[in-house]
Design a protein around this motif. Structure first.
Motif: not given
Length: 362
Positions: A78-83
């Motif tokens: 849920a919180f690691c949307a950064h590429p």
């Protein structure tokens, strides 16, 4: 506690009630082992129906608390949307022996595998990786999380040239401000503020109690989890990438290499205001000048003033004044190695060409 850590706790409680039982072979064809450690192991697998490659991270149930497993899974989901962060893929289950979740697969290994000892990687490659890690850590910190385990083994490669990397392994992540027992360990990645816990013993009650030799056990030290820990590790990792070595064996008051760096740092910042707050009327150019105006620690002499300032920002012995990962982005538009050092390293790489990938510094 900020909103994201609170939401993470809620997600863990919800998924604890809905973790399906399943055997790995029912849905996946396991191809090979990607890595293993104290947490368990990671294998490369293909989904039998979709044909999608993914990494399965397996945690032994006997040694892994369910909540720890769910925290790592939900954080990555849920919180690691950064590429530049490794994401979970929404698949989690329990076998009779393991907790398992699926995540993006890094098919080209980790950063440790591609850092040749005593040589390092090319400067542009290093800056490319540092840029991505600055963004990944800044993203986590903005959400209120601290990674606490930044090292080459946890930076995974999406291509052979380090064009795209991802920071992973979130088993040590804690919300900022969490009180934890401070741990000192013999490593250049251990920040200097942790040395207060050197020699402390697990289970020492308020520092009371005798050892077999009659010596008093050192009391346990509790500290607040802060992003400055990640900044320190990023600085050491950057040095390791550029040189294939570490600036010191351990961050300790009896390590000569670290003390030489500490002396240079204090001299360049001014001994009289060694622990004072920095003034806001300066610029990056002024700091670069400060970093080069005093005799440089020997292990940093191969770097340009720009790179020295980069390292002094992230490797500030004062955690409260240590630079943030995003501050490092301001040092990427210029040379980090002197011409002499660049030529020397290129000659070394030419010798090593054709001998296969080097092994980095653990």
């Amino acid at each position: 506690m900020t909103a994201a850590p609170q939401l993470l706790d809620e997600m863990c409680h919800l998924t604890a009630q809905a973790l399906p039982p399943m055997e790995t072979t029912e849905r996946f064809r396991v191809l090979k082992l990607l890595g293993e450690g104290s947490y368990g192991r990671v294998v490369l697998a293909v989904h039998r129906e979709r044909g999608t490659p993914m990494a399965l991270k397996l945690f032994p149930r006997g040694s892994t608390p369910l909540l720890s497993f769910l925290r790592e899974y939900n954080l990555a989901l849920a919180f690691c949307a950064h590429p530049s962060l490794t994401r979970a893929l929404g698949i989690a289950y329990a076998t009779p022996s393991h907790y398992v979740f699926a995540q993006q697969a890094a098919l080209f290994g980790d950063l440790y595998d591609v850092i040749p000892p005593e040589v390092g990687v090319a400067e542009d490659c290093c800056q490319r990786v540092v840029s991505q890690l600055c963004g990944a850590l800044s993203h986590l910190h903005a959400l209120g999380f601290v990674h606490r385990d930044v090292k080459p083994e946890n930076v995974f490669l999406c291509d052979a040239a380090c064009g795209r990397v991802q920071l992973g392994d979130f088993g040590m992540v804690k919300p900022r401000g969490t009180r934890v027992q401070e741990v000192w360990y013999s490593s250049p990645y251990c920040p200097p503020e942790a040395e207060v816990a050197r020699g402390s013993q697990d289970g020492a009650a308020e520092g009371v109690g005798d050892t077999e030799g009659g010596a008093k056990k050192k009391p346990r030290v509790w500290a607040s989890v802060e992003p400055s820990t990640d900044s320190w590790a990023l600085g050491v990792l950057s040095y390791a990438m550029l040189t294939g070595s570490h600036p010191w064996a351990q961050t300790a008051s009896d390590c000569k290499a670290y003390l030489r760096y500490r002396d240079w740092f204090e001299a360049s910042k001014g001994a009289s205001d060694e622990w004072a707050e920095p003034k806001d009327d300066g610029t990056r150019d002024r700091l670069i000048g400060d970093a080069s105006s005093t005799p440089v620690a020997p292990q940093f002499a191969c770097f340009t003033p720009l790179a020295r300032s980069f390292f002094q920002s992230l490797l500030d012995p004062r955690p409260r004044l240590r630079g943030r990962p995003e501050d490092g982005l301001g040092y990427l538009e210029g040379a980090w190695l002197t011409e002499e050092e660049r030529a020397r390293l290129e000659a070394e790489r030419e010798k090593n060409r054709g001998k296969g990938g080097g092994r980095g510094q653990r």
